[in-house]
Scaffold this active site. Structure first.
Site, PDB file in Angstrom:
ATOM      1  N   GLU A  78      50.198  19.668  26.513  1.00 48.07           N
ATOM      2  CA  GLU A  78      50.437  21.094  25.665  1.00 48.07           C
ATOM      3  C   GLU A  78      51.492  21.065  25.005  1.00 48.07           C
ATOM      4  OE1 GLU A  78      49.120  24.416  27.937  1.00 48.07           O
ATOM      5  OE2 GLU A  78      49.918  25.770  26.350  1.00 48.07           O
ATOM      6  N   ARG A  79      51.475  21.301  23.635  1.00 50.96           N
ATOM      7  CA  ARG A  79      52.592  21.239  22.890  1.00 50.96           C
ATOM      8  C   ARG A  79      53.404  20.041  22.509  1.00 50.96           C
ATOM      9  NH1 ARG A  79      49.888  25.525  20.497  1.00 50.96           N
ATOM     10  NH2 ARG A  79      49.778  27.152  22.064  1.00 50.96           N
TER      11      ARG A  79
ATOM     12  N   ASN B 133      51.511  25.556  32.726  1.00 49.50           N
ATOM     13  CA  ASN B 133      50.188  26.184  33.125  1.00 49.50           C
ATOM     14  C   ASN B 133      49.475  25.089  34.114  1.00 49.50           C
ATOM     15  OD1 ASN B 133      50.403  28.159  31.204  1.00 49.50           O
ATOM     16  ND2 ASN B 133      49.936  26.880  29.593  1.00 49.50           N
TER      17      ASN B 133
ATOM     18  N   GLU C 197      49.908  34.810  30.076  1.00 45.85           N
ATOM     19  CA  GLU C 197      48.809  34.101  29.253  1.00 45.85           C
ATOM     20  C   GLU C 197      47.896  33.603  30.209  1.00 45.85           C
ATOM     21  OE1 GLU C 197      51.449  30.945  27.370  1.00 45.85           O
ATOM     22  OE2 GLU C 197      51.974  32.477  25.946  1.00 45.85           O
TER      23      GLU C 197
ATOM     24  N   ARG D 163      59.852  31.486  35.911  1.00 42.46           N
ATOM     25  CA  ARG D 163      60.024  31.800  34.414  1.00 42.46           C
ATOM     26  C   ARG D 163      59.884  32.997  34.283  1.00 42.46           C
ATOM     27  NH1 ARG D 163      56.302  29.292  31.125  1.00 42.46           N
ATOM     28  NH2 ARG D 163      57.958  28.314  29.478  1.00 42.46           N
TER      29      ARG D 163
ATOM     30  N   LYS E 148      63.572  31.918  28.452  1.00 43.57           N
ATOM     31  CA  LYS E 148      63.510  31.664  27.086  1.00 43.57           C
ATOM     32  C   LYS E 148      64.603  31.993  26.405  1.00 43.57           C
ATOM     33  CE  LYS E 148      58.623  30.091  26.630  1.00 43.57           C
ATOM     34  NZ  LYS E 148      57.426  30.035  25.990  1.00 43.57           N
TER      35      LYS E 148
ATOM     36  N   ASP F 236      59.367  33.981  21.518  1.00 47.48           N
ATOM     37  CA  ASP F 236      58.759  32.403  22.353  1.00 47.48           C
ATOM     38  C   ASP F 236      59.089  31.303  21.026  1.00 47.48           C
ATOM     39  OD1 ASP F 236      57.289  30.565  23.307  1.00 47.48           O
ATOM     40  OD2 ASP F 236      55.265  31.275  22.659  1.00 47.48           O
TER      41      ASP F 236
ATOM     42  N   GLU G 208      65.887  28.379  29.075  1.00 45.94           N
ATOM     43  CA  GLU G 208      65.093  27.428  28.424  1.00 45.94           C
ATOM     44  C   GLU G 208      64.891  27.047  27.012  1.00 45.94           C
ATOM     45  OE1 GLU G 208      61.111  28.016  30.291  1.00 45.94           O
ATOM     46  OE2 GLU G 208      60.112  27.608  28.435  1.00 45.94           O
TER      47      GLU G 208
ATOM     48  N   GLU H 293      57.566  23.012  18.716  1.00 49.11           N
ATOM     49  CA  GLU H 293      56.269  24.003  18.656  1.00 49.11           C
ATOM     50  C   GLU H 293      56.101  24.812  17.411  1.00 49.11           C
ATOM     51  OE1 GLU H 293      55.572  26.177  22.387  1.00 49.11           O
ATOM     52  OE2 GLU H 293      54.078  27.242  21.291  1.00 49.11           O
TER      53      GLU H 293
ATOM     54  N   GLU I  35      63.718  26.942   8.221  1.00 46.39           N
ATOM     55  CA  GLU I  35      63.682  28.345   8.292  1.00 46.39           C
ATOM     56  C   GLU I  35      63.504  29.055   6.774  1.00 46.39           C
ATOM     57  OE1 GLU I  35      67.608  30.282   9.087  1.00 46.39           O
ATOM     58  OE2 GLU I  35      66.477  31.913  10.123  1.00 46.39           O
TER      59      GLU I  35
ATOM     60  N   TRP J  30      48.782  39.951  21.082  1.00 48.35           N
ATOM     61  CA  TRP J  30      50.084  38.889  21.413  1.00 48.35           C
ATOM     62  C   TRP J  30      51.137  39.302  21.187  1.00 48.35           C
ATOM     63  CZ3 TRP J  30      48.965  34.808  24.236  1.00 48.35           C
ATOM     64  CH2 TRP J  30      47.786  34.266  24.229  1.00 48.35           C
TER      65      TRP J  30
END
Ligand code: GCV
Length: 849
Positions: free
Chosen positions: A188-189, A231, A312, A345, A386, A391, A413, A419, A537, A568
């Site tokens: 994932e990612r 996950n 999620e 987390r 995080k 995110d 984190e 990502e 950016e 979201w």
């Protein structure tokens, strides 16, 4: 032709032998990363002539074995000298590898005093009975290994090691990486191929790459790795799977990297046969206890587990109206007797928020949930936070939770896998961003309380704490896909070890180790790295609005509107009049109040909020004037144009290194940078057009919507190609493109060139999806000038901002009236879609081919 090639090879080989070809020697895949150990030039090697000729390791553990073999390998590679292995302390000069206690046993007077602990180490020349020994020591065996890597790094970078006395002490005990690998082998990612750990539901038979990864991690002081996706698949805890995990731990162990896994909190029910996973149920506690004991029987140095819950779609304690502290406790108590840790987390939030309610704010979730639980977590629990409250966006403020927990361990984190920052297709060196976060003063005490001190446990005197990064290396030879992206993994390791290092030093160190010590090479690469985050950016999401990417899909290309009107909570709230999330206490969501007073005060006020975070904290009209003196809308336009130009300059900077670095990596980087330069234009046009449409305010410089030399595909003379609307419309020029849909098997789009005779470069903007390999051909007056296959691995199955790709054709000689034709042959679901062509005269005297 072939004979010429062989002759050429022979001459080249001879040059190499004479040491004349050192600069652009062997091709490199990037697999060696920063541990290349290439021969130093004669003069540089001379510096190390007095390094002892033998090595002794005081002990025979796997970690000390790695330390010794690594040293022998490095010295042989860089100095072309074999190191003799001794079994005990020789009576002549030698390199001694051993823990402090082993040294003291060998010779009690070896070390007068020890000013390091844990994984800290000492490199020193020590005199004993008239003999000069070179000592690499630490209180832990792992520290000895780190010392060896530090010594080899010094040599690779040409730094002196004579009369050395260097102590290094890591900032924090926790320096971990997470991988988001699924058991089926997908990540994932992950953007660099399949998992190095798993394949088809099992641990891979061949774990060579996993061992190589552990070596890389150890070389920058990383001591733990969680190998599966947060996950988590509950299957990872099945009895039959545990021996497979033990195999990974076995290949990690010689490098001092401890294995950890992510676990699913519903496991007691899903695989354990219980009818509940309620953390307060004694049967559940018993289940975890037994499971953990089983793990430790197979993996005595197992590090612990990572938990993602109530987030999620993952199940968690909320199912039973319990808290994260209740859930963490049940596993922590099972792990405690073995010294294991729970990383819980803080990425817990509701992704079904009502977007109409202005007080709803996803950014508030972590603090709202975890701050009231401060002090309720066991000492072997770490809250993994995080760095920002949303995110991993291209820019976010620091999470207020760092100063919201005083009686709880914390780890920050970070994300090495890019990502939201270009997925290793775009160059984006992240240590400067991480430095801003780590150095940010949370004002949580009387003296400065930067994030780095809080997570290291220093500010609130916590027993544990530190650093975690999501890395997601894959089976691609170069680990992360983009050869220069490895600077992020290296930089993460260096900062986790010592967050006081500065980004320039890290960039230069990495460039030296990865590309050699030629000053021009080092300076060019370091400059490119250091410029890259602001560049990314500026053409994606400036002013703190978020990355402005497609948040519902790939998180890669532009998708400005995807964040709005859904649950979201990544809202930027752009409308016809203005943009930004009002998070103030006075009129907004009240998020700013989660910070300590001085920080809250700064962000509450428009005046003192820095421009780069303005839209994260405030909703303003497009005409709002920034501290820079520009309006918000003009800044959006200007930064996107400047960013795309800067991305194009990265290509030129890299081209200046042709012949100075090995051809294989030179070409690999060049391809990525050229792609990035093209995709930066896709970003620029999509974002600028979107804001122009919604605000109705024209660009002062009249660039938006006006593209010199651009010919839209839908305006060409089409044979079988058919125009269609691209969704969202801003991701194609003019909102439209053409496609060669079945039953057509081949299509063409043509136009007459009406410029002056001369040399040009032509950009063909087409859509490269992952569900087909269309073919393209470009002909000028029936002569083929270029052809290619659209077979990149982009995250896209339809035409749009993720798949839009540029093919640049250099040095085209054109005359007025030339007939230019682009032919497309579709494949599978990919319909050889075409957006536009842009033709630009090559500047006078251009040396481009
Ligand atoms: C592993 C983001 C990512 C998810 C990731 C999640 C997390 O939402 O898009 O892929 O899940 O963060 O950090 O848990």
């Amino acid at each position: 032709m072939r004979r010429f090639h062989l002759l050429h090879m022979a001459v080249y080989g001879a040059l190499l032998f004479l040491g004349l070809g050192a600069k652009c020697a062997r091709a490199e895949t990037g697999a060696d990363a920063w541990l290349r150990y290439l021969p130093l030039e004669k003069n540089a090697a001379r510096k190390y002539a007095r390094l002892p000729a033998s090595v002794v390791a005081l002990g025979d553990s796997p970690v000390l074995g790695s330390a010794k073999s690594e040293l022998i390998r490095g010295i042989r590679g860089m100095l072309a000298r074999p190191l003799r292995e001794e079994n005990s302390l020789p009576h002549e000069s030698a390199i001694i590898l051993g823990t402090v206690s082993a040294l003291q046993t060998a010779a009690p007077t070896f070390l007068e005093h020890v000013d390091f602990h844990g994984d800290g180490f000492l490199l020193a020349t020590v005199q004993l009975h008239g003999v000069a020994y070179f000592v690499v020591t630490s209180t832990s065996e792992r520290g000895v290994l780190y010392g060896v890597f530090a010594l080899l790094s010094r040599i690779a970078r040409g730094e002196s090691v004579s009369a050395l006395r260097e102590t290094q002490q890591p900032e924090a005990p926790i320096r971990w990486v997470d991988q988001w690998d699924n058991l089926d082998g997908r990540i994932e990612r992950g953007y660099a191929g399949a998992s190095i750990f798993f394949e088809n539901g099992n641990v891979r038979a061949d774990l060579t790459r996993a061992a190589d990864y552990a070596r890389l991690l150890a070389s920058v002081g990383i001591n733990g790795c969680a190998i599966n996706n947060v996950n988590a698949n509950p299957h990872v805890l099945e009895d039959s799977f545990l021996p497979q995990l033990a195999r990974v731990a076995d290949v990690f162990r010689p490098w001092g990297v401890q294995l950890s896994i992510s676990v699913d909190l519903s496991s007691p029910k899903v695989i354990g046969g219980l009818d509940t996973f309620d953390p307060a149920d004694p049967n559940v506690a018993e289940w975890w206890k037994k499971k953990v004991n089983d793990i430790y029987r197979l993996i005595p140095d197992f590090a612990g587990v990572v938990v993602k819950a109530d987030s999620e779609g993952r199940l968690g304690p909320a199912t039973y109206a319990r808290t994260p502290a209740d859930a963490a406790k049940v596993i922590a108590r099972a792990l405690a007797p073995h010294g294991g840790i729970v990383f819980y987390r803080a990425f817990v939030y509701n992704h079904h928020l009502d977007w109409r309610d202005p007080t709803n704010d996803r950014a508030k979730a972590a603090y709202d949930i975890f701050n009231p639980l401060d002090g309720k977590f066991d000492d072997n629990v770490i809250i993994q936070i995080k760095h920002g409250p949303i995110d991993f966006q291209v820019r976010e403020p620091v999470s207020p939770l760092f100063s919201g927990l005083e009686k709880t361990n914390e780890a920050i984190e970070l994300q090495v896998t890019q990502e939201y920052t270009g997925q290793q297709r775009h160059l984006c060196f992240l240590p400067p961003m991480w430095k801003e976060v780590l150095d940010f003063d949370m004002h949580a005490g009387e003296r400065r309380t930067p994030v780095k001190d809080i997570v290291a446990g220093k500010t609130f005197h916590r027993p544990f704490g530190g650093f975690v990064a999501v890395v997601n290396v894959g089976m691609d030879a170069n680990w992360l896909g983009h050869p220069l992206a490895m600077a992020n993994l290296y930089g993460y390791g260096r900062l986790a070890w010592n967050p006081d290092l500065d980004s320039t030093a890290i960039a230069e160190e990495w460039a030296r180790l990865s590309f050699g010590n030629d000053p021009a090479v080092v300076q060019t690469i370091a400059a490119m790295l250091l410029a890259s985050w602001p560049i990314y950016e500026s053409y994606t999401g400036p002013l703190g609005a978020g990355t402005l990417t497609d948040i519902l899909g790939s998180h890669f290309g532009p998708g400005v509107e995807s964040s709005e009107r859904n649950g979201w909570g990544q809202w930027h709230r752009a409308d016809h009049h203005g943009i930004g999330m009002d998070r103030t206490a006075a009129t907004g969501s009240g998020y700013v109040d989660q910070y300590r007073a001085p920080v809250a005060k700064m962000y509450e006020s428009l005046d003192s909020t820095p421009d780069e975070l303005l839209l994260f904290f405030h909703h303003v009209p497009y005409t709002h004037v920034l501290h820079s003196g520009k309006t918000v809308i003009q800044q959006i336009y200007d930064s996107h144009y400047a960013g795309a130009e800067a991305a194009a300059r990265l290509v030129q900077q890299w081209e200046s290194l042709k012949g100075q670095v090995d051809e294989e990596r030179y070409q690999a980087v060049l391809r990525r940078l050229e792609y990035q330069a093209g995709h930066a234009i896709v970003w620029r046009d999509a974002v600028c057009n979107w804001f122009f449409q919604i605000s109705g305010i024209v660009d002062q410089h009249r660039r938006v919507g006006h593209y010199s030399g651009r010919i839209e595909a839908e305006a060409m003379y089409l044979e079988d190609y058919l125009p269609f609307e691209v969704v969202p419309r801003e991701t194609a020029s003019g909102g439209k493109a053409v496609e060669c849909a079945p039953p057509a098997e081949k299509c063409s789009a043509a136009f007459r060139f009406d410029g002056a005779a001369g040399r040009y470069e032509m950009d063909v903007e087409y859509f490269d999806q992952s569900n087909g390999k269309s073919k393209f051909r470009v002909l000028v007056s029936d002569q083929v000038v270029d052809e290619w296959i659209a077979d990149d691995r982009l995250p896209a199955t339809k035409p749009g901002g993720d798949s839009s790709t540029r093919r640049r054709i250099f040095g085209l000689v054109l005359r007025p009236g030339d007939h230019i034709r682009i032919e497309g042959v579709p494949d599978g679901e990919e319909h050889a879609a075409l957006d536009y062509v842009e033709i630009h005269a090559l500047p006078e005297g251009s040396t481009r081919p």
